[in-house]
Motif scaffolding. Structure first.
Motif, PDB file in Angstrom:
ATOM      1  N   GLU A 173       0.893  -1.311  -0.032  1.00 20.54           N
ATOM      2  CA  GLU A 173      -0.136  -0.049  -0.141  1.00 20.54           C
ATOM      3  C   GLU A 173       0.954   1.342   0.070  1.00 20.54           C
ATOM      4  O   GLU A 173       0.607   2.157  -0.804  1.00 20.54           O
ATOM      5  CB  GLU A 173      -0.953   0.105   1.167  1.00 20.54           C
ATOM      6  N   LEU A 174       2.020   1.155   0.725  1.00 24.24           N
ATOM      7  CA  LEU A 174       2.764   2.401   0.802  1.00 24.24           C
ATOM      8  C   LEU A 174       3.632   2.591  -0.462  1.00 24.24           C
ATOM      9  O   LEU A 174       3.652   3.704  -0.738  1.00 24.24           O
ATOM     10  CB  LEU A 174       3.825   2.230   2.107  1.00 24.24           C
ATOM     11  N   THR A 175       4.071   1.556  -1.165  1.00 22.97           N
ATOM     12  CA  THR A 175       4.644   1.728  -2.515  1.00 22.97           C
ATOM     13  C   THR A 175       3.652   2.322  -3.369  1.00 22.97           C
ATOM     14  O   THR A 175       4.040   3.175  -4.329  1.00 22.97           O
ATOM     15  CB  THR A 175       5.048   0.096  -2.908  1.00 22.97           C
ATOM     16  N   ASP A 194      -2.869   9.994  18.181  1.00 22.97           N
ATOM     17  CA  ASP A 194      -2.746  11.165  17.557  1.00 22.97           C
ATOM     18  C   ASP A 194      -2.881  10.912  16.115  1.00 22.97           C
ATOM     19  O   ASP A 194      -2.398   9.702  15.664  1.00 22.97           O
ATOM     20  CB  ASP A 194      -1.316  11.694  17.615  1.00 22.97           C
ATOM     21  N   VAL A 195      -4.064  11.466  15.504  1.00 22.86           N
ATOM     22  CA  VAL A 195      -4.448  11.139  14.087  1.00 22.86           C
ATOM     23  C   VAL A 195      -4.150  12.240  13.071  1.00 22.86           C
ATOM     24  O   VAL A 195      -4.055  13.564  13.407  1.00 22.86           O
ATOM     25  CB  VAL A 195      -6.154  11.102  14.114  1.00 22.86           C
ATOM     26  N   PHE A 196      -3.323  11.652  11.961  1.00 25.00           N
ATOM     27  CA  PHE A 196      -2.740  12.737  11.092  1.00 25.00           C
ATOM     28  C   PHE A 196      -3.591  12.503   9.619  1.00 25.00           C
ATOM     29  O   PHE A 196      -3.943  11.260   9.282  1.00 25.00           O
ATOM     30  CB  PHE A 196      -1.523  12.661  10.767  1.00 25.00           C
ATOM     31  N   ASP A 197      -3.640  13.363   8.770  1.00 23.92           N
ATOM     32  CA  ASP A 197      -3.826  13.296   7.341  1.00 23.92           C
ATOM     33  C   ASP A 197      -2.401  12.969   6.719  1.00 23.92           C
ATOM     34  O   ASP A 197      -1.521  13.867   6.672  1.00 23.92           O
ATOM     35  CB  ASP A 197      -4.392  14.526   6.659  1.00 23.92           C
ATOM     36  N   ALA A 198      -2.073  11.907   6.212  1.00 22.10           N
ATOM     37  CA  ALA A 198      -0.915  11.657   5.564  1.00 22.10           C
ATOM     38  C   ALA A 198      -1.247  11.646   3.922  1.00 22.10           C
ATOM     39  O   ALA A 198      -1.662  10.778   3.397  1.00 22.10           O
ATOM     40  CB  ALA A 198      -0.537  10.204   5.984  1.00 22.10           C
ATOM     41  N   ARG A 199      -0.493  12.823   3.470  1.00 30.17           N
ATOM     42  CA  ARG A 199      -0.494  13.229   2.104  1.00 30.17           C
ATOM     43  C   ARG A 199       0.627  12.381   1.225  1.00 30.17           C
ATOM     44  O   ARG A 199       2.055  12.962   1.560  1.00 30.17           O
ATOM     45  CB  ARG A 199      -0.550  14.635   1.832  1.00 30.17           C
ATOM     46  N   PHE A 200       0.544  11.730   0.229  1.00 30.43           N
ATOM     47  CA  PHE A 200       1.532  11.048  -0.306  1.00 30.43           C
ATOM     48  C   PHE A 200       1.511  11.557  -1.760  1.00 30.43           C
ATOM     49  O   PHE A 200       0.435  12.340  -2.259  1.00 30.43           O
ATOM     50  CB  PHE A 200       1.435   9.256  -0.349  1.00 30.43           C
ATOM     51  N   ALA A 201       2.473  11.205  -2.738  1.00 33.34           N
ATOM     52  CA  ALA A 201       2.497  11.483  -3.943  1.00 33.34           C
ATOM     53  C   ALA A 201       1.189  11.139  -4.852  1.00 33.34           C
ATOM     54  O   ALA A 201       0.752  11.798  -5.543  1.00 33.34           O
ATOM     55  CB  ALA A 201       3.618  11.014  -4.717  1.00 33.34           C
TER      56      ALA A 201
END
Length: 224
Positions: A173-175, A194-201
């Motif tokens: 999934e991360l790939t 702690d909850v984040f929005d993780a924005r990937f390419a």
């Protein structure tokens, strides 16, 4: 840590997931279990009786019913987990929560310790900023799992087992998501995350991280 053996965890998980049979007990015997019990990771459980039914409530979570299967042995129906109590000279002094292939032991403690743990969780949920180090730790964990090189020494034993088991899926999934662009803090929860929005390419997902009392990571997730 390279010689980690998942077999004991797998067998315990198998045992914990097998069907259980409820037995009848005298409701008067349930009062012996009532009280508060502290785990090593700062979590605290409250054991109570409601309408003749034994219940357990962990700080930050709703109460669940416990059903007897033997003397001092109970199981949950909501999830595959069990609770056993230990006695010393007929007095219940400790409990063990059996879940996810692990055994979590807790010693009887005061109601004050439970209240303090609850207040700490509520204060955590009111925060508008992440815990010091949570963003950088989450960033490293995401990068390490994408590279299949998790630092297991940073995790609790239970989380280590889960990460090892799910690493191929997490890596895939991360790939697919590509390079991490940014983490934006959204909120803290009473469950300790702690909850984040993780924005990937190639997309954005929700990422959460939590820590045990000794500073190790005891919770980590990614979801759409």
């Amino acid at each position: 840590m390279d010689n980690f053996d998942a077999t004991p965890v797998a067998w315990k998980r198998y045992e914990q997931m097998r069907p259980r049979t409820e037995i009848d007990v005298d409701p008067k015997t349930l009062d012996a279990y009532v009280g508060h019990f502290a785990f090593a990771d700062s979590q605290v459980a409250e054991i109570g009786v409601q309408d003749g039914q034994l219940t357990m409530r962990l700080v930050g979570q709703p109460a669940v019913e416990l059903f007897p299967e033997a003397r001092d042995a109970f199981f949950l129906k909501a999830v595959p987990a069990q609770v056993t109590f230990r006695r010393e000279r007929s007095t219940v002094t400790a409990l063990t929560l059996h879940q996810h292939g692990h055994d979590h032991r807790a010693q009887r403690c005061s109601v004050r310790q439970f209240i303090e743990a609850e207040l700490a969780r509520k204060a955590h949920a009111r925060r508008r900023q992440p815990l010091n180090g949570s963003e950088s730790t989450l960033t490293r964990m995401l990068e390490e799992q994408r590279a299949s090189t998790p630092d297991y020494a940073r995790m609790t034993d239970e989380l280590e087992a889960l990460v090892r088991e799910q690493l191929p899926l997490a890596k895939a999934e991360l790939t697919r998501l590509g390079t991490l662009q940014s983490l934006t803090f959204r909120r803290a929860t009473e469950a300790g995350f702690d909850v984040f929005d993780a924005r990937f390419a190639n997309g954005t997902v929700e990422a959460g991280i939590s820590f045990s009392g000794d500073g190790r990571v005891n919770g980590f997730y990614l979801r759409p």
